[in-house]
Design a protein around this motif. Structure first.
Motif, PDB file in Angstrom:
ATOM      1  N   LYS A   1      39.898  26.435  42.851  1.00  0.00           N
ATOM      2  CA  LYS A   1      40.898  26.878  41.902  1.00  0.00           C
ATOM      3  C   LYS A   1      40.851  28.401  41.795  1.00  0.00           C
ATOM      4  O   LYS A   1      39.784  28.999  41.676  1.00  0.00           O
ATOM      5  CB  LYS A   1      40.619  26.238  40.551  1.00  0.00           C
ATOM      6  CG  LYS A   1      41.589  26.637  39.496  1.00  0.00           C
ATOM      7  CD  LYS A   1      41.268  25.984  38.170  1.00  0.00           C
ATOM      8  CE  LYS A   1      42.187  26.550  37.136  1.00  0.00           C
ATOM      9  NZ  LYS A   1      41.909  26.050  35.817  1.00  0.00           N
ATOM     10  N   TRP A   2      42.018  29.029  41.814  1.00  0.00           N
ATOM     11  CA  TRP A   2      42.127  30.471  41.669  1.00  0.00           C
ATOM     12  C   TRP A   2      42.148  30.851  40.195  1.00  0.00           C
ATOM     13  O   TRP A   2      42.727  30.146  39.376  1.00  0.00           O
ATOM     14  CB  TRP A   2      43.410  30.983  42.331  1.00  0.00           C
ATOM     15  CG  TRP A   2      43.366  30.886  43.809  1.00  0.00           C
ATOM     16  CD1 TRP A   2      43.855  29.883  44.583  1.00  0.00           C
ATOM     17  CD2 TRP A   2      42.784  31.824  44.707  1.00  0.00           C
ATOM     18  NE1 TRP A   2      43.627  30.135  45.907  1.00  0.00           N
ATOM     19  CE2 TRP A   2      42.964  31.329  46.011  1.00  0.00           C
ATOM     20  CE3 TRP A   2      42.129  33.041  44.551  1.00  0.00           C
ATOM     21  CZ2 TRP A   2      42.519  32.002  47.143  1.00  0.00           C
ATOM     22  CZ3 TRP A   2      41.687  33.709  45.673  1.00  0.00           C
ATOM     23  CH2 TRP A   2      41.882  33.194  46.949  1.00  0.00           C
ATOM     24  N   THR A   3      41.526  31.971  39.873  1.00  0.00           N
ATOM     25  CA  THR A   3      41.500  32.476  38.508  1.00  0.00           C
ATOM     26  C   THR A   3      42.010  33.907  38.499  1.00  0.00           C
ATOM     27  O   THR A   3      41.577  34.721  39.319  1.00  0.00           O
ATOM     28  CB  THR A   3      40.056  32.460  37.952  1.00  0.00           C
ATOM     29  OG1 THR A   3      39.552  31.131  38.041  1.00  0.00           O
ATOM     30  CG2 THR A   3      40.011  32.936  36.518  1.00  0.00           C
ATOM     31  N   THR A   4      42.909  34.246  37.591  1.00  0.00           N
ATOM     32  CA  THR A   4      43.394  35.616  37.448  1.00  0.00           C
ATOM     33  C   THR A   4      42.346  36.425  36.700  1.00  0.00           C
ATOM     34  O   THR A   4      41.924  36.051  35.606  1.00  0.00           O
ATOM     35  CB  THR A   4      44.731  35.644  36.681  1.00  0.00           C
ATOM     36  OG1 THR A   4      45.677  34.863  37.403  1.00  0.00           O
ATOM     37  CG2 THR A   4      45.235  37.066  36.533  1.00  0.00           C
ATOM     38  N   LEU A   5      41.921  37.521  37.295  1.00  0.00           N
ATOM     39  CA  LEU A   5      40.847  38.323  36.702  1.00  0.00           C
ATOM     40  C   LEU A   5      41.331  39.655  36.148  1.00  0.00           C
ATOM     41  O   LEU A   5      40.665  40.276  35.345  1.00  0.00           O
ATOM     42  CB  LEU A   5      39.760  38.576  37.746  1.00  0.00           C
ATOM     43  CG  LEU A   5      39.068  37.317  38.265  1.00  0.00           C
ATOM     44  CD1 LEU A   5      38.137  37.658  39.406  1.00  0.00           C
ATOM     45  CD2 LEU A   5      38.310  36.632  37.143  1.00  0.00           C
ATOM     46  N   GLY A   6      42.457  40.133  36.616  1.00  0.00           N
ATOM     47  CA  GLY A   6      42.970  41.415  36.165  1.00  0.00           C
ATOM     48  C   GLY A   6      44.188  41.776  36.989  1.00  0.00           C
ATOM     49  O   GLY A   6      44.461  41.154  38.010  1.00  0.00           O
ATOM     50  N   ASN A   7      44.915  42.778  36.550  1.00  0.00           N
ATOM     51  CA  ASN A   7      46.122  43.203  37.247  1.00  0.00           C
ATOM     52  C   ASN A   7      46.045  44.680  37.597  1.00  0.00           C
ATOM     53  O   ASN A   7      45.534  45.477  36.807  1.00  0.00           O
ATOM     54  CB  ASN A   7      47.355  42.964  36.383  1.00  0.00           C
ATOM     55  CG  ASN A   7      47.641  41.493  36.178  1.00  0.00           C
ATOM     56  OD1 ASN A   7      47.655  40.733  37.141  1.00  0.00           O
ATOM     57  ND2 ASN A   7      47.842  41.095  34.934  1.00  0.00           N
ATOM     58  N   LEU A   8      46.587  45.020  38.771  1.00  0.00           N
ATOM     59  CA  LEU A   8      46.784  46.422  39.108  1.00  0.00           C
ATOM     60  C   LEU A   8      48.018  46.889  38.362  1.00  0.00           C
ATOM     61  O   LEU A   8      48.812  46.085  37.891  1.00  0.00           O
ATOM     62  CB  LEU A   8      46.957  46.582  40.619  1.00  0.00           C
ATOM     63  CG  LEU A   8      45.790  46.088  41.469  1.00  0.00           C
ATOM     64  CD1 LEU A   8      46.104  46.272  42.951  1.00  0.00           C
ATOM     65  CD2 LEU A   8      44.508  46.809  41.112  1.00  0.00           C
TER      66      LEU A   8
END
Length: 118
Positions: free
Chosen positions: A1-8
């Protein structure tokens, strides 16, 4: 499963990244018909993204490598394109001649010279 960690701060393509210890260095890239110099560090321990020193030259679709020089490991940025409009109008990519080396002490890029590797 992919997890969003932060955004550019912007969406882009053609950037490059390299892992150094617990830091993922993310540099350059292309968006909105221009190449970028911005560099970000994703800290693997704290799971945070922060902007650091910019490349000296805008680059997209470029090389970013770690190289061993004696006992020291360095990160080099080389090649790529600064003018991508239209993005793939030619199979001939103009190479960027300037090589840059990452300075981990102050988290910035410097122009490569033999002296910077000593």
């Amino acid at each position: 499963k992919w997890t969003t960690l932060g955004n550019l701060k912007r969406s882009k393509v053609g950037m490059n990244c390299v892992l150094v210890g617990e830091k993922l260095i993310i540099a350059g890239g292309w968006s909105s018909q221009s190449s970028h110099t911005d560099t970000f560090i994703f800290d693997m321990q704290t799971k945070t993204v922060r902007e650091v020193g910019s490349l000296k030259q805008a680059r997209a679709y470029f090389g970013l490598s770690t190289v061993k020089h004696g006992l020291k490991e360095e990160v080099l940025a080389y090649g790529g394109k600064d003018d991508l409009f239209p993005l793939f109008s030619s199979i001939l990519f103009r190479g960027k001649g300037l090589v840059e080396v990452w300075n981990d002490d102050d988290e910035s890029w410097e122009i490569y010279s033999d002296a910077s590797m000593k």
